[in-house]
Design an enzyme around this catalytic site. Structure first.
Site, PDB file in Angstrom:
ATOM      1  N   THR A  42      49.447 -26.661 130.163  1.00  0.00           N
ATOM      2  CA  THR A  42      50.451 -26.035 131.026  1.00  0.00           C
ATOM      3  C   THR A  42      49.932 -25.854 132.450  1.00  0.00           C
ATOM      4  OG1 THR A  42      49.706 -23.892 130.180  1.00  0.00           O
ATOM      5  CG2 THR A  42      51.648 -24.866 129.163  1.00  0.00           C
ATOM      6  N   HIS A  47      40.875 -22.244 132.022  1.00  0.00           N
ATOM      7  CA  HIS A  47      40.262 -21.122 132.722  1.00  0.00           C
ATOM      8  C   HIS A  47      39.327 -20.399 131.756  1.00  0.00           C
ATOM      9  CE1 HIS A  47      43.078 -18.511 130.609  1.00  0.00           C
ATOM     10  NE2 HIS A  47      44.090 -19.242 131.071  1.00  0.00           N
ATOM     11  N   HIS A  50      39.959 -19.569 128.050  1.00  0.00           N
ATOM     12  CA  HIS A  50      39.927 -20.603 127.004  1.00  0.00           C
ATOM     13  C   HIS A  50      38.540 -20.791 126.409  1.00  0.00           C
ATOM     14  CE1 HIS A  50      43.495 -22.121 129.425  1.00  0.00           C
ATOM     15  NE2 HIS A  50      43.990 -22.095 128.210  1.00  0.00           N
ATOM     16  N   LYS A  84      53.066 -14.148 125.470  1.00  0.00           N
ATOM     17  CA  LYS A  84      53.897 -14.231 126.666  1.00  0.00           C
ATOM     18  C   LYS A  84      55.063 -13.259 126.566  1.00  0.00           C
ATOM     19  CE  LYS A  84      51.434 -17.589 128.265  1.00  0.00           C
ATOM     20  NZ  LYS A  84      50.545 -17.377 129.415  1.00  0.00           N
ATOM     21  N   ARG A  88      58.317 -19.337 129.435  1.00  0.00           N
ATOM     22  CA  ARG A  88      57.552 -20.006 130.479  1.00  0.00           C
ATOM     23  C   ARG A  88      58.361 -21.183 131.036  1.00  0.00           C
ATOM     24  NH1 ARG A  88      52.252 -21.435 129.178  1.00  0.00           N
ATOM     25  NH2 ARG A  88      52.184 -20.508 127.119  1.00  0.00           N
ATOM     26  N   GLN A 174      53.304 -26.618 115.891  1.00  0.00           N
ATOM     27  CA  GLN A 174      51.867 -26.419 115.708  1.00  0.00           C
ATOM     28  C   GLN A 174      51.485 -26.594 114.245  1.00  0.00           C
ATOM     29  OE1 GLN A 174      50.036 -23.262 117.948  1.00  0.00           O
ATOM     30  NE2 GLN A 174      48.374 -23.021 116.466  1.00  0.00           N
ATOM     31  N   ASP A 195      45.637 -14.287 118.854  1.00  0.00           N
ATOM     32  CA  ASP A 195      47.102 -14.330 118.954  1.00  0.00           C
ATOM     33  C   ASP A 195      47.691 -15.566 118.283  1.00  0.00           C
ATOM     34  OD1 ASP A 195      46.008 -16.070 120.810  1.00  0.00           O
ATOM     35  OD2 ASP A 195      47.511 -15.663 122.357  1.00  0.00           O
ATOM     36  N   LYS A 230      41.174  -7.437 132.849  1.00  0.00           N
ATOM     37  CA  LYS A 230      41.336  -8.660 132.079  1.00  0.00           C
ATOM     38  C   LYS A 230      40.180  -9.610 132.334  1.00  0.00           C
ATOM     39  CE  LYS A 230      44.837 -12.008 130.723  1.00  0.00           C
ATOM     40  NZ  LYS A 230      46.231 -12.451 130.903  1.00  0.00           N
ATOM     41  N   LYS A 233      39.550 -12.709 135.286  1.00  0.00           N
ATOM     42  CA  LYS A 233      40.431 -12.480 136.421  1.00  0.00           C
ATOM     43  C   LYS A 233      39.651 -11.840 137.563  1.00  0.00           C
ATOM     44  CE  LYS A 233      44.653 -13.557 134.852  1.00  0.00           C
ATOM     45  NZ  LYS A 233      45.612 -14.429 135.561  1.00  0.00           N
ATOM     46  N   THR A 234      39.992 -12.233 138.784  1.00  0.00           N
ATOM     47  CA  THR A 234      39.438 -11.601 139.983  1.00  0.00           C
ATOM     48  C   THR A 234      40.612 -11.214 140.870  1.00  0.00           C
ATOM     49  OG1 THR A 234      39.337 -13.634 141.291  1.00  0.00           O
ATOM     50  CG2 THR A 234      37.463 -13.176 139.844  1.00  0.00           C
TER      51      THR A 234
END
Length: 419
Positions: A42, A47, A50, A84, A88, A174, A195, A230, A233-234
């Site tokens: 996606t 990132h 993962h 989510k 999306r 899936q 999840d 999180k 994340k920055t």
């Protein structure tokens, strides 16, 4: 290589197990298993979020099993509703294809594609895109009741706000992936984030009903920081594996800046360093936290794995420059080039005066302010304090024609005079 029967112990020690099916330990100990993790394209890059399942595949391979990385060129057309809060946006087929190839390249840095248990890369577009709707509903949909699907957490979390039939059907796609990989590659284990339990167990059910076989599931925790923010994340957003989105230096800095109470946990999760080495670094956190040895080891290892040894070395050197721990005159040109991506930078044909250079690099708001900075001794040129009469043109440049200017302790700018 780890013994097969020690894999779950290793993953458990590293904090990488959230839940798994009964009998998995025996299966791992007695057979060479093929296992997969799916990655939906996606975005054109993975990132940090993962990385836990990616490292899970790496440990699995080291234990003598075969890892399969599945890129979701088919499921990426739909989008997983897990985790989510809303629908999306759907990506185009061309975008999915481009993203898939980029992700395949990133995954190849973590797995070995040679040897007796060589990793394999697969794309579910190969079997999902040719599917016909009527046949899929007849051959797959008949094995699942609506009640079964509604009970899954990924669906329950979206019931109140609404979930489209498109995303509702993702679970079946899936599950079909697991069935196809079982048939094509002998896959009997799917791994993923916590999840994903509902989606993975749907695949177990489909394999049991269609093939009469037993398969297994293993999920891993979704990582958070000790301070509650999180992971990955920055302030600038997600930390990506793509160097065009997150530079190797910024990637390196993310790990360098992790809190002491997270450093040991991240060494376990995101490196392949042996237990004794990690435990020794954890002791150093308690003994001499100011040295940040654990963070340095973590940053070097993670950056080298994602971007390569040379990029990690350069990132470390850039870090030393920006924190005043190295002599600029000893820097190689490739380090200065990398530095130019991280600080204000300008390339000019003619050498400017020092006042003009400070203004150009936004280290001073005006020539008057630049002059005052120089008079106060607050400007450094190539590591040496500059005076009001310092001539930039008469100063020997650094490698590659660069000049490094610093205002105060931490504000840098880089100027390059083209030949």
């Amino acid at each position: 290589m780890q013994a097969k029967n020690s894999l779950l112990d290793e993953l458990s020690w590293r904090g990488m197990i959230y839940q798994h099916t009964d009998g998995l330990a025996d299966a791992l100990a007695t057979t060479e298993m093929s296992a997969y993790v799916g990655f939906d394209p996606t975005a054109p890059s993975l990132h940090l979020g993962h990385l836990v399942p990616v490292m899970g595949l790496a440990h699995l391979q080291r234990a003598g099993h075969r890892p399969i990385a599945l890129v979701g060129g088919g499921t990426g057309m739909i989008g997983d509703p897990s985790g989510k809060a809303s629908e999306r946006p759907l990506a185009s087929a061309e975008e999915i294809e481009t993203n898939s190839r980029a992700i395949e390249k990133q995954l190849s840095r973590f797995l070995e594609f040679d040897g007796p248990n060589a990793a394999r890369m697969r794309d579910n577009a190969a079997w999902l895109r040719p599917l016909k709707a009527v046949e899929f509903m007849r051959d797959v949909g008949k094995h699942f009741t609506v009640n079964y699907m509604l009970a899954k957490e990924s669906v329950q979390a979206r019931i109140e706000g609404g979930i489209s039939f498109t995303e509702f059907s993702y679970m079946l796609l899936q599950a079909y992936d697991f069935l196809e990989l079982n048939r094509r590659e002998g896959v009997t284990l799917q791994m993923g984030g916590s999840d994903q339990w509902g989606n993975i167990t749907a695949g177990l059910e489909l394999i049991r009903r269609v093939e009469g076989k037993t398969a297994h599931a293993l999920t891993m925790p979704l990582v958070t920081t000790s301070s509650g923010s999180k992971f990955g994340k920055t302030e600038a957003g997600a930390v990506w594996l793509d160097p065009a989105r997150t530079s190797p230096y910024k990637f390196y800095q993310y790990w360098i800046n992790v809190e002491d109470r997270d450093a040991g946990k991240y060494l376990r999760l995101f490196t392949l360093m042996p237990r004794k080495e990690i435990e020794a670094l954890e002791k150093q956190i308690d003994k001499a936290p100011e040295k940040r040895e654990a963070q340095q080891a973590l940053a070097r290892d993670a950056t080298a794995r994602v971007h390569g040894d040379e990029a990690a070395r350069v990132a470390e050197e850039v870090s030393r420059v920006l924190f005043g721990k190295t002599d600029p005159t000893k820097l190689a040109e490739n380090v200065l080039k990398a530095l130019s991506q991280e600080v204000p930078f300008a390339e000019v044909r003619d050498t400017p005066g020092l006042l003009d250079a400070l203004v150009t690099l936004k280290l001073a708001a005006s020539k008057g302010a630049a002059k005052r900075l120089l008079e106060q001794g607050g400007v450094y040129l190539n590591g040496q304090r500059a005076a009001a009469d310092t001539n930039l043109g008469a100063t020997k440049p650094l490698a590659g024609g660069y000049h490094l200017l610093r205002k105060g302790a931490r504000d840098y700018g880089l100027l390059r005079v083209s030949a």
